[in-house]
Design an enzyme around this catalytic site. Structure first.
Site, PDB file in Angstrom:
ATOM      1  N   GLU A 154       0.847  -1.196   0.000  1.00 30.14           N
ATOM      2  CA  GLU A 154       0.000   0.000   0.000  1.00 30.14           C
ATOM      3  C   GLU A 154       0.881   1.243   0.000  1.00 30.14           C
ATOM      4  O   GLU A 154       2.049   1.168   0.393  1.00 30.14           O
ATOM      5  CB  GLU A 154      -0.870  -0.005   1.259  1.00 30.14           C
ATOM      6  CG  GLU A 154      -0.073   0.297   2.517  1.00 30.14           C
ATOM      7  CD  GLU A 154      -0.662  -0.262   3.805  1.00 30.14           C
ATOM      8  OE1 GLU A 154      -0.674  -1.500   3.960  1.00 30.14           O
ATOM      9  OE2 GLU A 154      -1.071   0.547   4.637  1.00 30.14           O
ATOM     10  N   LYS A 183       2.868   4.526   0.977  1.00 28.06           N
ATOM     11  CA  LYS A 183       3.368   5.105   2.229  1.00 28.06           C
ATOM     12  C   LYS A 183       2.984   6.579   2.193  1.00 28.06           C
ATOM     13  O   LYS A 183       3.526   7.356   1.400  1.00 28.06           O
ATOM     14  CB  LYS A 183       4.884   4.935   2.339  1.00 28.06           C
ATOM     15  CG  LYS A 183       5.428   5.486   3.640  1.00 28.06           C
ATOM     16  CD  LYS A 183       6.881   5.071   3.826  1.00 28.06           C
ATOM     17  CE  LYS A 183       7.386   5.365   5.221  1.00 28.06           C
ATOM     18  NZ  LYS A 183       7.399   6.791   5.550  1.00 28.06           N
ATOM     19  N   ASP A 227       2.752  10.381   3.056  1.00 29.80           N
ATOM     20  CA  ASP A 227       3.723  11.306   3.625  1.00 29.80           C
ATOM     21  C   ASP A 227       3.001  12.336   4.497  1.00 29.80           C
ATOM     22  O   ASP A 227       2.745  13.461   4.082  1.00 29.80           O
ATOM     23  CB  ASP A 227       4.479  11.997   2.480  1.00 29.80           C
ATOM     24  CG  ASP A 227       5.788  12.582   2.957  1.00 29.80           C
ATOM     25  OD1 ASP A 227       6.126  12.396   4.141  1.00 29.80           O
ATOM     26  OD2 ASP A 227       6.468  13.226   2.143  1.00 29.80           O
ATOM     27  N   TYR A 235      -4.282   2.433   8.725  1.00 33.86           N
ATOM     28  CA  TYR A 235      -3.528   1.316   8.151  1.00 33.86           C
ATOM     29  C   TYR A 235      -2.926   0.365   9.172  1.00 33.86           C
ATOM     30  O   TYR A 235      -2.250  -0.585   8.825  1.00 33.86           O
ATOM     31  CB  TYR A 235      -2.427   1.830   7.217  1.00 33.86           C
ATOM     32  CG  TYR A 235      -1.504   2.861   7.833  1.00 33.86           C
ATOM     33  CD1 TYR A 235      -0.675   2.547   8.907  1.00 33.86           C
ATOM     34  CD2 TYR A 235      -1.453   4.160   7.329  1.00 33.86           C
ATOM     35  CE1 TYR A 235       0.152   3.485   9.478  1.00 33.86           C
ATOM     36  CE2 TYR A 235      -0.618   5.115   7.890  1.00 33.86           C
ATOM     37  CZ  TYR A 235       0.184   4.768   8.966  1.00 33.86           C
ATOM     38  OH  TYR A 235       1.007   5.702   9.532  1.00 33.86           O
ATOM     39  N   LYS A 240      11.062   2.820  -0.612  1.00 35.86           N
ATOM     40  CA  LYS A 240      10.988   4.255  -0.913  1.00 35.86           C
ATOM     41  C   LYS A 240      11.131   4.525  -2.413  1.00 35.86           C
ATOM     42  O   LYS A 240      11.837   3.806  -3.112  1.00 35.86           O
ATOM     43  CB  LYS A 240      12.115   4.992  -0.176  1.00 35.86           C
ATOM     44  CG  LYS A 240      12.004   4.968   1.337  1.00 35.86           C
ATOM     45  CD  LYS A 240      10.890   5.871   1.801  1.00 35.86           C
ATOM     46  CE  LYS A 240      11.010   6.332   3.231  1.00 35.86           C
ATOM     47  NZ  LYS A 240      11.961   7.358   3.523  1.00 35.86           N
ATOM     48  N   CYS A 281      38.031  31.847  10.364  1.00 38.58           N
ATOM     49  CA  CYS A 281      36.590  32.054  10.496  1.00 38.58           C
ATOM     50  C   CYS A 281      36.186  33.279   9.676  1.00 38.58           C
ATOM     51  O   CYS A 281      36.776  34.352   9.844  1.00 38.58           O
ATOM     52  CB  CYS A 281      36.251  32.259  11.967  1.00 38.58           C
ATOM     53  SG  CYS A 281      34.568  32.812  12.219  1.00 38.58           S
ATOM     54  N   CYS A 338      34.964  36.155  12.447  1.00 46.34           N
ATOM     55  CA  CYS A 338      35.833  36.851  13.402  1.00 46.34           C
ATOM     56  C   CYS A 338      37.312  36.771  13.016  1.00 46.34           C
ATOM     57  O   CYS A 338      38.150  37.387  13.668  1.00 46.34           O
ATOM     58  CB  CYS A 338      35.639  36.295  14.807  1.00 46.34           C
ATOM     59  SG  CYS A 338      36.310  34.640  15.021  1.00 46.34           S
ATOM     60  N   CYS A 372      35.766  27.290  14.222  1.00 47.87           N
ATOM     61  CA  CYS A 372      36.383  28.562  14.568  1.00 47.87           C
ATOM     62  C   CYS A 372      36.853  28.452  16.006  1.00 47.87           C
ATOM     63  O   CYS A 372      36.125  27.999  16.881  1.00 47.87           O
ATOM     64  CB  CYS A 372      35.333  29.663  14.417  1.00 47.87           C
ATOM     65  SG  CYS A 372      35.712  31.139  15.348  1.00 47.87           S
ATOM     66  N   CYS A 424      33.926  35.317  18.975  1.00 53.15           N
ATOM     67  CA  CYS A 424      33.353  35.259  17.625  1.00 53.15           C
ATOM     68  C   CYS A 424      31.879  35.664  17.695  1.00 53.15           C
ATOM     69  O   CYS A 424      31.076  35.022  18.370  1.00 53.15           O
ATOM     70  CB  CYS A 424      33.493  33.852  17.058  1.00 53.15           C
ATOM     71  SG  CYS A 424      32.687  33.679  15.458  1.00 53.15           S
TER      72      CYS A 424
END
Ligand code: IVH
Length: 698
Positions: free
Chosen positions: A127, A129, A131, A238, A326, A420, A423, A442, A448
Site C-alpha cells: 500500500e 506510504k 507522507d 492502516y 521508498k 573564520c 571573526c 572557529c 566570535c
C-alpha cells in the site's frame, strides 16, 4: 564522480566512534527539526542516508549502539506544549528498502527467520506510504476517547481535541467494534488543499508551509483546536496499537474491518504473493504517484498473516514483518554559483551551496547542503560547476554529483577557509582518535560574534528558554550593539534598557512590556530546559532530561562534571546514565571545565531558579524497585528498556545483587541468571515485563 564514503568495515574503532557520535548528533538534530519544529532542514533521502550509515556502524561496532539511544529512537520526544500520552503499544517506525534487491533481501530474511523453504510463498499487503504524520486513535466501545501523536514512539502528545475536528476521523465507529481498539494511521493534506491553505496564509501575511506534510503537522499541532478545524486535514487508517480483540487474522482482513467501521482506508492496498507481485504493484503505484493528489514517498509491504507478524516481532525500532520501499528522490541539474560558510553555535563552519534557481519536483531550489569540507573534496565540487541536485519533499536539497563534462576551463578545487569568515580566528579540525574531525571549527569561542549570536539564539529557542519576542533579528541587533553578549545579559536587559526600549524603532510600550514579561516569566525554568539551553555539545533535550533527573540541581551537575575524569568515581557516575557514553561525558566535562562557562552558569543561577523535574512515576508496579536486564531483548533495545524502567520509577542496575528486585532475562542470559537464582531474585521474561508495566503486547 562522487567517491563513496569509507566502508564501515574499514573504520578503526576510534574512527567509528567519532563518526557515530557525529551522526547521532546530526540525526537527533534533524529529528527535532522534523518532529517538533515541523521544519526539516535536510531531504528525507539525506536523512535516510545518515540513519543508514549510523545503523551500519552500530551493526559492526555494537558497543557504540549500546552507548546510544538514537538509532533505537523513533522521531523526537514530544514538544511540551500538549499533555503527554504514554503509548500502551510503542509506535514504531519502518526500515527502508531502496533497491529491488533490498526487497528480495527482506523476503529472504523473513523466510530464514521463519525457517521456511525457498519455495514457500509469503503473502504481503502492499500500500502507499502516505507522507503525513502518524496518529493513534483510541476507541472505547466504538467512541473516540483519545488521539495521540507518535512523539518519540513511547510517549506522544495528546491531540484529541484537534483530531476531533477532522471529518475523516469518525467520532463513533459502526458495527461490531471490540470494546478497546487503537486505530493507527496517517493524517495528511491533499495537494489542492495545501495550495489553497498557502494562498490563504500568504494573503493574511502568515508564514507559508514548505510542503503538505509540514502543513498537516503544523495544522494538527495547534494549541487552539478551532484553528485545526479550519484546516482541511485528511486521514487513512492502516495499522493498530492496543487491540486485544482483532476482527480478522490477516492485515488485509483488519483493514477491511476498518472500512466497515467507517474509517477511510487507502484504495491502492493490495495483497501480493512474493517479490514479483510486490515490485509490480510498486511500479503501478509509482506510475500513479503524480495523479494521486496527495504526497506518498514509497510503498509499504507488510506480512499479511498476523500470526506470522507476531512470530517475526521487532528489531530495535521497526517490525521485521514490514518494510517501506521508498521512491527515489527527484533530481535536476543546475550551476553552483557560490559557496557560503555559516558559523554555528559551537563554531562549526558549515558550507552552503548557492545555486542558480532550478525547479526540482515542483519546488524552486536555490540552496543545497554541502555537509562539510571532506564532502566537497570527495565530490570535488567547484564553484562554477554544473551539479546534480536532489530533493524529496524537503527544504534543503543535496548535491549528488558534479557533471564533469560541463566543468568550466581553469576552475580550481574549492579551498575551504582556514580562518573564520566572521571573526578571523584560526579555524581548525580537532584530532579525534588520530583522525581529523570532519568539522572545521572557529577557535574564537565567544569572541566570535557568530558563535555568540548562535549561542544566544539556541538559549532562547523553543525547547530551551522559549523566550517569545527575542527572535533572530532582535538578538542580532542587540548583540551587534553589545547589549547581549552572554545568556545572563538577557535577564539584565530590563535594567539596562527598560525605560528606553519602547522608544526604539519598531517597539512600543506594549511590545517592550511583553518582552520583559516573557523574560521574567522564565526566571523559573525546568532544569532540563536550563541544561539544554547551555548548548553543551552532544547534550540534546533527551540527554538534558537524563542529567536533570540524575542530578536534580544545576549546581550538583556543575560540581560533579568538574570533578569527573575518565576512570574516577564522578566519571563512572556520569556515564552510568541512559545515553551518556564517553563522548557525551567528555563534552560535559569539557564544558564545565571551561572557566568562562562556569561564569555563565553561575551568573545565570543568580538570575533564574531551575526547577527540579517531578519525580518519575511512583504508582507503577515497578516504582522504587531495582531492575536488571540481561540476555537478548526482542521487543525493545536495552536502552529503551532502561529508559522505560526509569520513567516508571525503577532503578536500573548493571549487575545482580541481594538488592536487586527483578531480573528481566531474554534468551542467552548467563551469569546474571545464575546470580539471580543465588540471591533469590525474581526472574521474568520480556513478555511478562510488558504485562506488568502495562505496555501490552500487540
Ligand atoms: S505501518 C509498525 N503503513 O511511515 C509499523 N506506516 O516510517 C507501523 N506511514 O510511522 C507503520 N504510510 O507514519 C505504515 N501505509 C502505511 C504508512 C505508514 C505512512 C508512516 C507512519 C510510520 C512511518 C514509518
Amino acid at each position: 564522480m562522487a567517491r563513496k564514503p569509507v566502508p564501515v568495515e574499514q573504520l578503526s574503532p576510534l574512527e567509528a566512534a567519532a563518526e557515530h557520535s557525529r551522526l547521532a548528533e546530526d540525526v537527533a538534530r534533524h529529528d527535532i527539526a522534523y518532529h517538533q519544529e515541523d521544519a526539516p532542514t535536510i531531504s528525507d533521502a539525506a536523512y535516510d542516508e545518515l540513519r543508514r550509515r549510523l545503523l551500519a556502524i552500530e551493526e559492526t561496532f555494537p558497543e557504540l549502539a549500546r552507548a546510544s539511544r538514537i538509532s533505537a529512537s523513533v522521531g523526537a520526544a514530544p514538544s511540551g506544549r500538549f499533555a503527554k500520552v504514554q503509548h500502551r503499544v510503542p509506535m514504531l517506525s519502518l526500515s527502508n528498502a531502496f533497491a529491488d534487491e533490498d526487497v528480495t533481501d527482506f523476503i529472504d530474511r523473513i523466510r530464514r527467520f521463519l525457517k521456511l523453504g525457498d519455495s514457500a510463498v509469503i503473502a504481503f499487503t502492499a500500500e502507499p506510504k502516505i507522507d503525513g504524520l502518524s496518529i493513534s486513535l483510541r476507541y472505547e466501545n466504538g467512541h473516540l476517547v483519545e488521539a495521540a501523536t507518535r512523539g518519540d514512539g513511547a510517549e506522544g502528545e495528546n491531540v484529541t481535541a484537534n483530531v476531533r475536528t477532522i471529518r475523516d476521523v469518525p467520532e463513533r465507529l459502526h458495527g461490531a467494534v471490540p470494546s478497546v481498539f487503537e486505530v493507527r494511521g496517517e493524517i495528511y493534506m491533499s495537494h489542492g488543499d495545501f495550495a489553497a491553505l498557502n494562498a490563504k496564509q500568504a494573503e493574511a501575511g502568515e508564514r507559508s508551509f514548505a510542503n503538505p506534510r509540514n502543513a498537516a503537522a503544523g495544522s494538527l499541532r495547534q494549541q487552539d483546536a478551532s484553528i485545526t478545524a479550519t484546516r482541511p486535514l485528511r486521514f487513512f487508517a492502516y495499522a493498530w496499537g492496543e487491540a486485544p480483540d482483532l476482527p480478522a487474522d490477516t492485515q488485509w482482513g483488519v483493514v477491511q474491518a476498518f472500512k466497515s467501521w467507517g474509517l477511510p482506508v487507502n484504495p491502492l492496498m493490495q495483497v501480493c504473493h512474493g517479490a514479483g507481485e510486490l515490485l509490480a504493484h510498486y511500479r503501478k503505484i509509482e506510475g500513479q504517484r503524480a495523479d494521486l493528489g496527495y504526497d506518498i514517498d514509497g510503498v509499504v509491504y507488510k506480512v499479511n498473516e498476523i500470526a506470522l507478524q507476531q512470530r517475526l516481532g521487532f528489531v530495535s525500532r521497526s517490525p521485521r514483518w514490514a518494510i517501506a520501499h521508498k521512491f527515489s528522490a527527484e533530481q535536476a541539474t543546475t550551476v553552483l554559483e557560490r559557496i557560503d560558510i555559516q558559523v554555528g553555535r559551537t563554531g562549526a563552519l558549515t558550507p552552503v551551496a548557492r545555486l542558480k534557481p532550478v525547479t526540482v519536483g515542483g519546488v524552486v531550489v536555490t540552496n543545497a547542503t554541502l555537509h562539510n569540507e571532506d564532502e566537497i573534496l570527495r565530490k570535488d565540487i567547484r564553484v562554477g560547476d554544473t551539479v546534480v541536485v536532489q530533493r524529496a519533499g524537503d527544504v534543503i536539497p543535496q548535491i549528488v554529483s558534479v557533471v564533469l563534462d560541463k566543468r568550466p576551463h581553469g576552475s580550481h578545487p574549492y579551498a575551504f577557509p582556514h580562518v573564520c569568515p566572521v571573526c578571523g580566528s584560526h579555524a581548525e579540525r580537532e584530532e579525534k582518535g588520530g583522525k581529523a574531525d570532519a568539522v572545521r571549527r572557529c577557535t574564537g569561542g565567544l569572541i566570535c560574534a557568530a558563535q555568540r549570536k548562535e549561542r544566544l539564539r539556541h538559549f532562547v529557542s523553543r525547547n530551551a528558554f522559549d523566550i517569545e519576542g527575542l527572535g533572530d533579528k532582535i538578538i542580532e541587533e542587540f548583540a551587534d550593539e553589545g547589549l547581549l553578549k552572554v545568556p545572563q545579559d538577557i535577564f539584565r536587559l530590563e535594567e539596562k534598557i527598560g525605560s528606553t526600549l519602547k522608544d526604539r524603532e519598531g517597539w512600543g510600550q506594549a511590545s517592550a512590556a511583553n518582552l520583559f514579561a516573557a523574560i521574567n516569566a522564565r526566571r523559573r525554568i525546568a532544569l532540563d530546559r536550563f541544561i539544554f539551553a547551555l548548548g553543551i555539545r552532544h547534550v540534546g533535550e533527551t540527554t538534558a532530561r537524563v542529567l536533570a533527573r540524575a542530578y536534580g540541581a544545576a549546581e550538583k551537575l556543575r560540581d560533579q562534571a568538574r570533578e569527573a575524569a575518565p576512570g574516577n568515581e564522578a566519571w563512572d557516575e556520569l556515564t552510568s546514565h541512559d545515553g551518556i557514553g564517553d563522548v557525551v561525558a567528555e563534552a560535559i566535562q569539557q564544558f564545565f571545565g571551561e572557566p568562562h562557562n562556569i561564569e555563565v552558569v553561575d551568573a545565570l543561577l543568580q538570575e533564574v531558579e531551575p526547577q527540579a523535574l517531578a519525580a518519575a512515576s511512583t504508582d507503577s508496579p515497578i516504582s522504587g524497585k531495582t531492575v536488571v536486564f540481561t540476555g537478548a531483548l526482542e521487543r525493545m533495545t536495552r536502552e529503551e528498556a532502561k529508559a522505560m524502567a526509569e520513567r516508571l520509577g525503577a532503578k536500573v542496575s548493571g549487575s545482580v545483587s541481594r538488592k536487586t528486585d527483578l531480573l528481566v532475562a531474554g534468551p542467552g542470559a548467563g551469569s546474571k541468571l545464575k546470580d539471580a537464582e543465588k540471591h533469590g531474585v525474581e526472574v521474568i521474561d520480556e513478555n511478562e515485563w510488558f504485562n506488568r508495566v502495562g505496555a501490552a503486547s500487540s
